[in-house]
Design a protein around this motif. Structure first.
Motif, PDB file in Angstrom:
ATOM      1  N   LEU A   1      37.186  52.185  24.311  1.00  0.00           N
ATOM      2  CA  LEU A   1      36.564  53.223  23.496  1.00  0.00           C
ATOM      3  C   LEU A   1      37.424  53.600  22.288  1.00  0.00           C
ATOM      4  CD1 LEU A   1      35.065  55.415  26.340  1.00  0.00           C
ATOM      5  CD2 LEU A   1      33.781  54.141  24.613  1.00  0.00           C
ATOM      6  N   GLU A   2      38.722  53.417  22.405  1.00  0.00           N
ATOM      7  CA  GLU A   2      39.605  53.678  21.263  1.00  0.00           C
ATOM      8  C   GLU A   2      39.504  52.571  20.210  1.00  0.00           C
ATOM      9  OE1 GLU A   2      43.454  54.116  22.962  1.00  0.00           O
ATOM     10  OE2 GLU A   2      42.984  56.033  23.941  1.00  0.00           O
ATOM     11  N   TYR A   3      39.112  51.383  20.649  1.00  0.00           N
ATOM     12  CA  TYR A   3      38.973  50.237  19.752  1.00  0.00           C
ATOM     13  C   TYR A   3      37.584  50.232  19.135  1.00  0.00           C
ATOM     14  CZ  TYR A   3      38.287  45.360  18.372  1.00  0.00           C
ATOM     15  OH  TYR A   3      37.982  44.207  17.679  1.00  0.00           O
ATOM     16  N   ARG A   4      37.501  50.024  17.836  1.00  0.00           N
ATOM     17  CA  ARG A   4      36.193  49.988  17.170  1.00  0.00           C
ATOM     18  C   ARG A   4      35.718  48.546  17.070  1.00  0.00           C
ATOM     19  NH1 ARG A   4      33.043  53.557  15.076  1.00  0.00           N
ATOM     20  NH2 ARG A   4      31.531  53.029  13.452  1.00  0.00           N
ATOM     21  N   GLY A   5      34.812  48.191  17.949  1.00  0.00           N
ATOM     22  CA  GLY A   5      34.295  46.831  17.978  1.00  0.00           C
ATOM     23  C   GLY A   5      33.820  46.495  19.377  1.00  0.00           C
ATOM     24  N   PRO A   6      33.190  45.339  19.556  1.00  0.00           N
ATOM     25  CA  PRO A   6      32.629  44.986  20.862  1.00  0.00           C
ATOM     26  C   PRO A   6      33.700  44.590  21.878  1.00  0.00           C
ATOM     27  CG  PRO A   6      32.270  43.206  19.291  1.00  0.00           C
ATOM     28  CD  PRO A   6      32.861  44.333  18.517  1.00  0.00           C
ATOM     29  N   VAL A   7      33.537  45.063  23.105  1.00  0.00           N
ATOM     30  CA  VAL A   7      34.469  44.773  24.194  1.00  0.00           C
ATOM     31  C   VAL A   7      33.663  44.492  25.453  1.00  0.00           C
ATOM     32  CG1 VAL A   7      36.385  45.628  25.620  1.00  0.00           C
ATOM     33  CG2 VAL A   7      36.223  46.311  23.211  1.00  0.00           C
ATOM     34  N   TYR A   8      34.085  43.473  26.188  1.00  0.00           N
ATOM     35  CA  TYR A   8      33.516  43.203  27.515  1.00  0.00           C
ATOM     36  C   TYR A   8      34.548  43.542  28.581  1.00  0.00           C
ATOM     37  CZ  TYR A   8      31.837  40.702  31.645  1.00  0.00           C
ATOM     38  OH  TYR A   8      31.435  40.391  32.918  1.00  0.00           O
ATOM     39  N   ILE A   9      34.171  44.380  29.552  1.00  0.00           N
ATOM     40  CA  ILE A   9      35.032  44.732  30.674  1.00  0.00           C
ATOM     41  C   ILE A   9      34.392  44.195  31.950  1.00  0.00           C
ATOM     42  CG2 ILE A   9      36.105  46.596  31.993  1.00  0.00           C
ATOM     43  CD1 ILE A   9      35.942  48.338  29.490  1.00  0.00           C
ATOM     44  N   ARG A  10      35.160  43.489  32.734  1.00  0.00           N
ATOM     45  CA  ARG A  10      34.677  42.860  33.973  1.00  0.00           C
ATOM     46  C   ARG A  10      35.182  43.636  35.181  1.00  0.00           C
ATOM     47  NH1 ARG A  10      35.988  37.806  37.574  1.00  0.00           N
ATOM     48  NH2 ARG A  10      34.121  36.535  37.293  1.00  0.00           N
ATOM     49  N   LEU A  11      34.266  44.125  36.014  1.00  0.00           N
ATOM     50  CA  LEU A  11      34.640  44.929  37.173  1.00  0.00           C
ATOM     51  C   LEU A  11      34.091  44.318  38.469  1.00  0.00           C
ATOM     52  CD1 LEU A  11      33.984  48.541  35.816  1.00  0.00           C
ATOM     53  CD2 LEU A  11      36.122  47.237  35.790  1.00  0.00           C
ATOM     54  N   MET A  12      34.747  44.677  39.575  1.00  0.00           N
ATOM     55  CA  MET A  12      34.381  44.149  40.886  1.00  0.00           C
ATOM     56  C   MET A  12      33.652  45.196  41.714  1.00  0.00           C
ATOM     57  SD  MET A  12      37.997  42.334  41.793  1.00  0.00           S
ATOM     58  CE  MET A  12      38.926  43.688  41.077  1.00  0.00           C
ATOM     59  N   ARG A  13      32.862  44.735  42.641  1.00  0.00           N
ATOM     60  CA  ARG A  13      32.239  45.592  43.632  1.00  0.00           C
ATOM     61  C   ARG A  13      33.239  45.833  44.774  1.00  0.00           C
ATOM     62  NH1 ARG A  13      27.221  43.625  47.480  1.00  0.00           N
ATOM     63  NH2 ARG A  13      26.891  45.586  48.600  1.00  0.00           N
ATOM     64  N   GLY A  14      33.117  46.976  45.430  1.00  0.00           N
ATOM     65  CA  GLY A  14      33.933  47.242  46.612  1.00  0.00           C
ATOM     66  C   GLY A  14      35.312  47.758  46.273  1.00  0.00           C
ATOM     67  N   SER A  15      36.147  47.848  47.292  1.00  0.00           N
ATOM     68  CA  SER A  15      37.507  48.371  47.124  1.00  0.00           C
ATOM     69  C   SER A  15      38.497  47.231  46.893  1.00  0.00           C
ATOM     70  CB  SER A  15      37.929  49.171  48.358  1.00  0.00           C
ATOM     71  OG  SER A  15      37.118  50.318  48.509  1.00  0.00           O
TER      72      SER A  15
ATOM     73  N   ALA B  91      47.949  36.216  36.482  1.00  0.00           N
ATOM     74  CA  ALA B  91      46.722  36.516  37.216  1.00  0.00           C
ATOM     75  C   ALA B  91      46.003  37.704  36.605  1.00  0.00           C
ATOM     76  CB  ALA B  91      47.044  36.794  38.687  1.00  0.00           C
ATOM     77  N   ASN B  92      44.767  37.917  37.059  1.00  0.00           N
ATOM     78  CA  ASN B  92      44.033  39.134  36.728  1.00  0.00           C
ATOM     79  C   ASN B  92      42.974  39.379  37.802  1.00  0.00           C
ATOM     80  OD1 ASN B  92      41.882  37.402  36.052  1.00  0.00           O
ATOM     81  ND2 ASN B  92      42.203  37.608  33.861  1.00  0.00           N
ATOM     82  N   GLY B  93      42.274  40.500  37.691  1.00  0.00           N
ATOM     83  CA  GLY B  93      41.248  40.830  38.669  1.00  0.00           C
ATOM     84  C   GLY B  93      41.809  40.928  40.083  1.00  0.00           C
ATOM     85  N   ILE B  94      40.996  40.612  41.070  1.00  0.00           N
ATOM     86  CA  ILE B  94      41.394  40.699  42.473  1.00  0.00           C
ATOM     87  C   ILE B  94      42.574  39.783  42.788  1.00  0.00           C
ATOM     88  CG2 ILE B  94      39.770  38.917  43.218  1.00  0.00           C
ATOM     89  CD1 ILE B  94      40.744  42.091  45.193  1.00  0.00           C
ATOM     90  N   MET B  95      42.761  38.728  42.009  1.00  0.00           N
ATOM     91  CA  MET B  95      43.831  37.781  42.290  1.00  0.00           C
ATOM     92  C   MET B  95      45.207  38.317  41.918  1.00  0.00           C
ATOM     93  SD  MET B  95      42.275  35.474  43.822  1.00  0.00           S
ATOM     94  CE  MET B  95      43.512  34.195  43.980  1.00  0.00           C
ATOM     95  N   LEU B  96      45.248  39.434  41.209  1.00  0.00           N
ATOM     96  CA  LEU B  96      46.533  40.013  40.853  1.00  0.00           C
ATOM     97  C   LEU B  96      47.282  40.487  42.098  1.00  0.00           C
ATOM     98  CD1 LEU B  96      48.320  40.684  38.440  1.00  0.00           C
ATOM     99  CD2 LEU B  96      47.175  42.886  38.280  1.00  0.00           C
ATOM    100  N   SER B  97      46.609  41.211  42.973  1.00  0.00           N
ATOM    101  CA  SER B  97      47.257  41.667  44.203  1.00  0.00           C
ATOM    102  C   SER B  97      47.631  40.488  45.089  1.00  0.00           C
ATOM    103  CB  SER B  97      46.334  42.630  44.965  1.00  0.00           C
ATOM    104  OG  SER B  97      45.136  41.980  45.347  1.00  0.00           O
TER     105      SER B  97
ATOM    106  N   VAL C 170      37.796  40.603  25.654  1.00  0.00           N
ATOM    107  CA  VAL C 170      37.443  40.379  27.062  1.00  0.00           C
ATOM    108  C   VAL C 170      38.578  40.886  27.948  1.00  0.00           C
ATOM    109  CG1 VAL C 170      36.834  38.657  28.799  1.00  0.00           C
ATOM    110  CG2 VAL C 170      36.105  38.337  26.409  1.00  0.00           C
ATOM    111  N   VAL C 171      38.242  41.840  28.838  1.00  0.00           N
ATOM    112  CA  VAL C 171      39.256  42.493  29.675  1.00  0.00           C
ATOM    113  C   VAL C 171      38.857  42.391  31.145  1.00  0.00           C
ATOM    114  CG1 VAL C 171      40.569  44.615  30.069  1.00  0.00           C
ATOM    115  CG2 VAL C 171      39.696  44.097  27.774  1.00  0.00           C
ATOM    116  N   VAL C 172      39.820  42.004  31.990  1.00  0.00           N
ATOM    117  CA  VAL C 172      39.593  41.846  33.431  1.00  0.00           C
ATOM    118  C   VAL C 172      40.643  42.670  34.180  1.00  0.00           C
ATOM    119  CG1 VAL C 172      39.287  40.204  35.329  1.00  0.00           C
ATOM    120  CG2 VAL C 172      38.777  39.494  32.968  1.00  0.00           C
ATOM    121  N   PRO C 173      40.381  43.953  34.439  1.00  0.00           N
ATOM    122  CA  PRO C 173      41.360  44.803  35.132  1.00  0.00           C
ATOM    123  C   PRO C 173      41.568  44.361  36.578  1.00  0.00           C
ATOM    124  CG  PRO C 173      39.616  46.102  34.070  1.00  0.00           C
ATOM    125  CD  PRO C 173      39.159  44.684  34.086  1.00  0.00           C
ATOM    126  N   GLY C 174      42.792  44.620  37.085  1.00  0.00           N
ATOM    127  CA  GLY C 174      43.136  44.181  38.421  1.00  0.00           C
ATOM    128  C   GLY C 174      42.977  45.218  39.506  1.00  0.00           C
TER     129      GLY C 174
END
Length: 312
Positions: free
Chosen positions: A152-166, A195-201, A135-139
């Motif tokens: 994509l480099e990892y062989r196995g299931p991955v969930y990536i969480r992304l936000m709408r907007g800027s 922190a992660n996601g929008i809360m990182l900034s 489970v990955v939550v980019p900031g």
């Protein structure tokens, strides 16, 4: 900070990766214009599967593609791809540890104008419980692209969480991204904000505010919630003795819970959690105003740092 769109960068990166790898197939439940997978559809129409508004079917198709040797990337709004599709993800993808990638867009409160029916703030909790799932939550936008590449480099299931907007752009071209390894964005000795996601900034903004008050705060980007970088948590707990977590997610089951579990077992430390408390979201014309309404602000983080230092 400069602003950039996670989804726009993600959509462009999909096309680049599609040129590099012919095994990639993108699946869409009729939201391609919103998720920016239209770029991939235009470039590789034979590797783009429109399934209609049927997230469960899309995930079942993804499992079949993965079993056949393809690398499916199923992309949809987080509320529906996770909320509707959890059982298919668990039983059809993760149980077999298939190489399928799931991208939940419009996560958290970012679909502010669409209302609470479209706002997903329990997806990290749901996905953390699935064995074999990462489970990955980019900031920001650059880390969203790197998260996709790492998945994509990892062989196995991955969930990536992304936000709408800027969102504010935190990383530059020299970004170093590794799933399961936290990034220290700012050193400090008095307390740590994880922190992660929008809360990182917003954590970085809070840290700048606090330095003016004589409080030196470390800021850690815990982009990967599973597998969690427990070593980084234990290290910073021992070095600063006070921890605050900040996430655009329910405080139940998300980043705050994951950090608290680690601290309780290995390094008991005073801690505060900033996140969506036990409540539903609301409609709003303004994303920043909605975040402020539920207490997801730099000021709330700074106040939590003060409280946790007093308890140390």
């Amino acid at each position: 900070m400069e602003q950039s769109s996670q989804l726009e960068s993600f959509g462009r990166a999909l096309v680049e990766l599609g040129r590099e790898r012919e095994d990639i197939v993108v699946l869409d439940p009729d939201v391609a214009s919103s998720t920016k997978t239209t770029y991939f559809a235009e470039s590789f129409p034979s590797r783009f599967v429109r399934v209609g508004i049927s997230e469960q079917d899309m995930l079942g198709i993804a499992s079949g593609l993965a079993a056949a040797g393809k690398t499916p990337i199923a992309v949809g709004f987080a509320m529906f791809i996770i909320g509707r599709g959890w059982e298919q993800i668990a039983n059809s993808i993760a149980r077999q540890r298939l190489d399928a990638k799931i991208v939940g867009t419009h996560a958290g409160l970012s679909p502010h104008a669409d209302g609470e029916s479209h706002q997903m703030y329990g997806d990290v909790a749901l996905m953390r419980t699935i064995p074999n799932m990462r489970v990955v939550v980019p900031g920001d936008a650059p880390s969203a692209v790197e998260a996709l590449r790492a998945a994509l480099e990892y062989r196995g299931p991955v969930y990536i969480r992304l936000m709408r907007g800027s969102t504010p752009t935190i990383y530059g071209e020299d970004i170093e991204f590794e799933m399961g390894r936290a990034n220290v964005l700012r050193e400090g000795s008095d307390a740590t904000v994880i922190a992660n996601g929008i809360m990182l900034s917003r954590a970085l903004t809070a840290a700048e505010k606090l330095i003016g008050e004589g409080i030196d705060v470390r800021v850690i980007d815990m982009h990967t919630v599973k597998p969690l970088d427990t070593g980084a948590i234990e290290k910073t707990a021992k070095e600063t003795g006070a921890i605050v977590t900040a996430e655009e997610h329910s405080i139940i089951g998300g980043l705050g819970s994951a950090v608290a579990e680690t601290l309780a077992e290995t390094a008991p430390t005073p801690m505060e959690r900033i996140g969506i408390r036990d409540r539903f979201g609301e409609s709003s014309r303004s994303y920043p105003e909605l975040l402020a309404h539920v207490g997801l602000t730099p000021e709330a983080i700074a106040e939590a740092v003060h409280r946790v230092i007093e308890r140390r």
